[in-house]
Design a protein around this motif. Structure first.
Motif, PDB file in Angstrom:
ATOM      1  N   PRO A 125      34.902  36.952  14.672  1.00 56.97           N
ATOM      2  CA  PRO A 125      34.997  35.706  15.446  1.00 56.97           C
ATOM      3  C   PRO A 125      35.927  34.687  14.786  1.00 56.97           C
ATOM      4  CG  PRO A 125      32.720  36.414  15.309  1.00 56.97           C
ATOM      5  CD  PRO A 125      33.509  37.350  14.442  1.00 56.97           C
ATOM      6  N   MET A 126      35.896  34.613  13.451  1.00 52.82           N
ATOM      7  CA  MET A 126      36.764  33.652  12.761  1.00 52.82           C
ATOM      8  C   MET A 126      38.220  34.098  12.787  1.00 52.82           C
ATOM      9  SD  MET A 126      34.280  32.576   9.569  1.00 52.82           S
ATOM     10  CE  MET A 126      35.598  31.800   8.649  1.00 52.82           C
ATOM     11  N   SER A 127      38.466  35.388  12.440  1.00 51.30           N
ATOM     12  CA  SER A 127      39.867  35.805  12.298  1.00 51.30           C
ATOM     13  C   SER A 127      40.532  36.123  13.637  1.00 51.30           C
ATOM     14  CB  SER A 127      39.972  37.006  11.354  1.00 51.30           C
ATOM     15  OG  SER A 127      39.379  38.133  11.936  1.00 51.30           O
ATOM     16  N   VAL A 128      39.777  36.664  14.584  1.00 52.89           N
ATOM     17  CA  VAL A 128      40.382  37.055  15.865  1.00 52.89           C
ATOM     18  C   VAL A 128      40.270  35.939  16.903  1.00 52.89           C
ATOM     19  CG1 VAL A 128      40.352  38.748  17.745  1.00 52.89           C
ATOM     20  CG2 VAL A 128      39.865  39.484  15.401  1.00 52.89           C
ATOM     21  N   ARG A 129      39.104  35.299  16.959  1.00 51.73           N
ATOM     22  CA  ARG A 129      38.898  34.272  17.984  1.00 51.73           C
ATOM     23  C   ARG A 129      39.200  32.862  17.475  1.00 51.73           C
ATOM     24  NH1 ARG A 129      37.970  37.081  22.466  1.00 51.73           N
ATOM     25  NH2 ARG A 129      35.997  38.176  22.771  1.00 51.73           N
ATOM     26  N   GLY A 130      39.347  32.722  16.157  1.00 53.15           N
ATOM     27  CA  GLY A 130      39.656  31.404  15.610  1.00 53.15           C
ATOM     28  C   GLY A 130      38.484  30.434  15.640  1.00 53.15           C
ATOM     29  N   ILE A 131      37.256  30.982  15.628  1.00 54.71           N
ATOM     30  CA  ILE A 131      36.053  30.140  15.615  1.00 54.71           C
ATOM     31  C   ILE A 131      35.886  29.534  14.213  1.00 54.71           C
ATOM     32  CG2 ILE A 131      33.536  30.145  16.000  1.00 54.71           C
ATOM     33  CD1 ILE A 131      34.827  31.063  18.518  1.00 54.71           C
ATOM     34  N   LYS A 132      35.466  28.288  14.162  1.00 54.17           N
ATOM     35  CA  LYS A 132      35.218  27.640  12.860  1.00 54.17           C
ATOM     36  C   LYS A 132      34.016  28.274  12.178  1.00 54.17           C
ATOM     37  CE  LYS A 132      37.201  23.064  13.258  1.00 54.17           C
ATOM     38  NZ  LYS A 132      37.260  22.761  14.714  1.00 54.17           N
ATOM     39  N   ARG A 133      34.067  28.292  10.839  1.00 56.16           N
ATOM     40  CA  ARG A 133      33.001  28.952  10.077  1.00 56.16           C
ATOM     41  C   ARG A 133      31.611  28.444  10.461  1.00 56.16           C
ATOM     42  NH1 ARG A 133      31.624  32.071   5.838  1.00 56.16           N
ATOM     43  NH2 ARG A 133      33.776  32.660   5.445  1.00 56.16           N
ATOM     44  N   SER A 134      31.440  27.139  10.571  1.00 58.25           N
ATOM     45  CA  SER A 134      30.092  26.603  10.830  1.00 58.25           C
ATOM     46  C   SER A 134      29.555  27.123  12.165  1.00 58.25           C
ATOM     47  CB  SER A 134      30.116  25.077  10.808  1.00 58.25           C
ATOM     48  OG  SER A 134      31.064  24.604  11.760  1.00 58.25           O
ATOM     49  N   ALA A 135      30.402  27.142  13.179  1.00 59.22           N
ATOM     50  CA  ALA A 135      29.968  27.617  14.494  1.00 59.22           C
ATOM     51  C   ALA A 135      29.730  29.129  14.461  1.00 59.22           C
ATOM     52  CB  ALA A 135      31.021  27.280  15.550  1.00 59.22           C
ATOM     53  N   ALA A 136      30.600  29.846  13.756  1.00 56.74           N
ATOM     54  CA  ALA A 136      30.445  31.307  13.664  1.00 56.74           C
ATOM     55  C   ALA A 136      29.148  31.667  12.948  1.00 56.74           C
ATOM     56  CB  ALA A 136      31.654  31.921  12.948  1.00 56.74           C
ATOM     57  N   GLU A 137      28.834  30.909  11.900  1.00 59.98           N
ATOM     58  CA  GLU A 137      27.604  31.197  11.146  1.00 59.98           C
ATOM     59  C   GLU A 137      26.364  30.863  11.972  1.00 59.98           C
ATOM     60  OE1 GLU A 137      27.675  29.480   7.238  1.00 59.98           O
ATOM     61  OE2 GLU A 137      29.179  30.942   6.542  1.00 59.98           O
ATOM     62  N   GLU A 138      26.447  29.800  12.722  1.00 61.40           N
ATOM     63  CA  GLU A 138      25.310  29.438  13.574  1.00 61.40           C
ATOM     64  C   GLU A 138      25.054  30.547  14.602  1.00 61.40           C
ATOM     65  OE1 GLU A 138      25.644  25.482  15.241  1.00 61.40           O
ATOM     66  OE2 GLU A 138      24.185  26.020  16.796  1.00 61.40           O
ATOM     67  N   ASP A 139      26.127  31.025  15.183  1.00 61.16           N
ATOM     68  CA  ASP A 139      26.003  32.103  16.170  1.00 61.16           C
ATOM     69  C   ASP A 139      25.486  33.382  15.498  1.00 61.16           C
ATOM     70  OD1 ASP A 139      26.270  32.738  18.912  1.00 61.16           O
ATOM     71  OD2 ASP A 139      28.073  33.916  18.476  1.00 61.16           O
ATOM     72  N   ALA A 140      25.976  33.652  14.296  1.00 58.99           N
ATOM     73  CA  ALA A 140      25.547  34.858  13.566  1.00 58.99           C
ATOM     74  C   ALA A 140      24.041  34.809  13.296  1.00 58.99           C
ATOM     75  CB  ALA A 140      26.323  34.980  12.257  1.00 58.99           C
ATOM     76  N   ARG A 141      23.546  33.628  12.929  1.00 52.13           N
ATOM     77  CA  ARG A 141      22.103  33.495  12.646  1.00 52.13           C
ATOM     78  C   ARG A 141      21.283  33.716  13.920  1.00 52.13           C
ATOM     79  NH1 ARG A 141      23.980  29.802   8.701  1.00 52.13           N
ATOM     80  NH2 ARG A 141      23.514  30.706   6.662  1.00 52.13           N
ATOM     81  N   ARG A 142      21.792  33.196  15.015  1.00 52.31           N
ATOM     82  CA  ARG A 142      21.115  33.407  16.302  1.00 52.31           C
ATOM     83  C   ARG A 142      21.065  34.908  16.623  1.00 52.31           C
ATOM     84  NH1 ARG A 142      22.882  34.492  21.367  1.00 52.31           N
ATOM     85  NH2 ARG A 142      25.062  34.422  20.690  1.00 52.31           N
ATOM     86  N   LEU A 143      22.182  35.584  16.384  1.00 45.67           N
ATOM     87  CA  LEU A 143      22.246  37.016  16.691  1.00 45.67           C
ATOM     88  C   LEU A 143      21.362  37.834  15.747  1.00 45.67           C
ATOM     89  CD1 LEU A 143      26.046  37.214  17.520  1.00 45.67           C
ATOM     90  CD2 LEU A 143      24.156  37.703  19.099  1.00 45.67           C
ATOM     91  N   LEU A 144      21.310  37.434  14.485  1.00 46.94           N
ATOM     92  CA  LEU A 144      20.437  38.137  13.540  1.00 46.94           C
ATOM     93  C   LEU A 144      18.982  37.998  13.966  1.00 46.94           C
ATOM     94  CD1 LEU A 144      22.047  37.458  10.062  1.00 46.94           C
ATOM     95  CD2 LEU A 144      21.712  39.673  11.186  1.00 46.94           C
ATOM     96  N   ASP A 145      18.634  36.830  14.440  1.00 48.53           N
ATOM     97  CA  ASP A 145      17.287  36.608  14.932  1.00 48.53           C
ATOM     98  C   ASP A 145      17.023  37.529  16.129  1.00 48.53           C
ATOM     99  OD1 ASP A 145      14.827  35.283  14.949  1.00 48.53           O
ATOM    100  OD2 ASP A 145      15.501  34.003  16.602  1.00 48.53           O
ATOM    101  N   LYS A 146      17.996  37.606  16.987  1.00 54.37           N
ATOM    102  CA  LYS A 146      17.885  38.432  18.199  1.00 54.37           C
ATOM    103  C   LYS A 146      17.662  39.914  17.878  1.00 54.37           C
ATOM    104  CE  LYS A 146      20.967  39.466  22.105  1.00 54.37           C
ATOM    105  NZ  LYS A 146      20.222  38.898  23.227  1.00 54.37           N
ATOM    106  N   VAL A 147      18.315  40.408  16.827  1.00 50.23           N
ATOM    107  CA  VAL A 147      18.152  41.829  16.479  1.00 50.23           C
ATOM    108  C   VAL A 147      17.038  42.032  15.446  1.00 50.23           C
ATOM    109  CG1 VAL A 147      20.558  42.379  17.064  1.00 50.23           C
ATOM    110  CG2 VAL A 147      19.960  41.858  14.666  1.00 50.23           C
ATOM    111  N   GLY A 148      16.247  40.976  15.228  1.00 48.90           N
ATOM    112  CA  GLY A 148      15.075  41.104  14.363  1.00 48.90           C
ATOM    113  C   GLY A 148      15.388  41.082  12.881  1.00 48.90           C
ATOM    114  N   LEU A 149      16.489  40.436  12.483  1.00 49.28           N
ATOM    115  CA  LEU A 149      16.876  40.424  11.075  1.00 49.28           C
ATOM    116  C   LEU A 149      17.103  39.003  10.550  1.00 49.28           C
ATOM    117  CD1 LEU A 149      19.257  43.517  11.046  1.00 49.28           C
ATOM    118  CD2 LEU A 149      17.027  43.330   9.921  1.00 49.28           C
TER     119      LEU A 149
END
Ligand code: ADP
Ligand code: MG
Length: 263
Positions: A125-149
């Protein structure tokens, strides 16, 4: 009434294949594949080893170049763009942009071993989509929660079980917010007791309306989740239909034979 459509136009189907062919060194692997997957549908692709399933997914994801036919994913042609009525081969950056809309999960997880779980997920997301780290990390945490991790963002892949690694791989693919997800035998490398946790995540994704193509030998999953099951053999689609129908009443000897070995 005729409607003018260009190949670039968003079409009704999420995936559309017409007469797709692919050979390796003169040996045909996909002979003429016709297939349509509607938005929000789950298609399970089954068939014996060597029948062309992985090659087909790799073509959808721009990892292989097709030799003939037409392939459209999320309304965009694979391999070509049309300009003034003529087809032009895609350039590398155009391929990269189109591939970003397609999530892929492999049998062997393919996480970056030297990166933490969080880094694995935010990298693209950061390198290809140009998402800022803070937003990418927030999304990553949401996704980790979603997959039970939830809470495992600092772990390295080697510290996780195969089932956990595969769930991270799914979160990583979802972090690109793909229009379609491709799974190539996502549970085949897992110990049997870890298969269920990965299938449960996939089932939830399907219930949320994700368009999915899943190569799998998990016929229970196919029966429960798939809208359509496609049986492939020798580079052809031999049969397709609703799972209950295809499993209960296969029309060809080849499909019957395959099902008797897998079921
Ligand atoms: P499946 O996933 O159904 O087991 P594959 O798509 O991996 O089948 O392979 C189909 C056939 O294509 C096999 O005979 C395989 O050896 C061949 N094949 C796949 N990839 C390549 C390649 N890069 N070069 C040459 N042959 C290949
Ligand atoms: Mg394969």
């Amino acid at each position: 009434m005729t409607t003018a459509t260009t190949p670039e136009q968003e079409t009704g189907a999420a995936v559309e294949c017409v007469g797709v062919q692919k050979s390796f060194d003169g040996t045909p692997v996909l002979r003429s594949v016709d297939l349509a997957v509607e938005h929000g549908q789950v298609l399970c692709l089954i068939g014996p080893s060597g029948s062309g399933k992985s090659t087909f997914l790799r073509c959808l994801n721009h990892l292989e170049r097709i030799d003939g036919g037409l392939l459209r994913v999320a309304g965009e042609m694979v391999g070509y763009r049309e300009h003034k009525g003529r087809l032009h081969e895609l350039r590398q950056h155009e391929i990269a942009r189109r591939r970003a809309d397609i999530g892929m999960v492999f049998q062997s997880f393919n996480l970056f071993p030297h990166m933490t779980v969080l880094e694995n997920i935010v990298e693209a997301p950061m390198s290809v989509r140009g998402i800022k780290r803070s937003a990418a990390e927030e999304d990553a945490r949401r996704l980790l929660d979603k997959v039970g991790l939830a809470g495992r963002e600092g772990a390295y892949p080697r510290m996780l079980s195969g089932g956990q690694q595969q769930r991270v791989a799914i979160a990583r693919a979802l972090a690109m917010h793909p229009k379609i997800m491709l799974f190539d035998e996502p549970t085949s490398a897992l110990d049997p007791e870890l298969v269920g946790e990965v299938l449960a995540v996939m089932k939830e994704l399907a219930a949320e309306g994700m368009t999915m193509i899943v190569v799998t030998h998990e016929l229970g999953f196919a029966r429960e989740v798939a809208d359509t099951v496609v049986f492939m053999d020798g580079g052809y689609i031999v049969e397709q239909g609703a799972p209950a129908e295809l499993f209960a009443n296969p029309q060809t000897e080849r499909c019957r034979d395959f099902l008797s070995k897998v079921l």
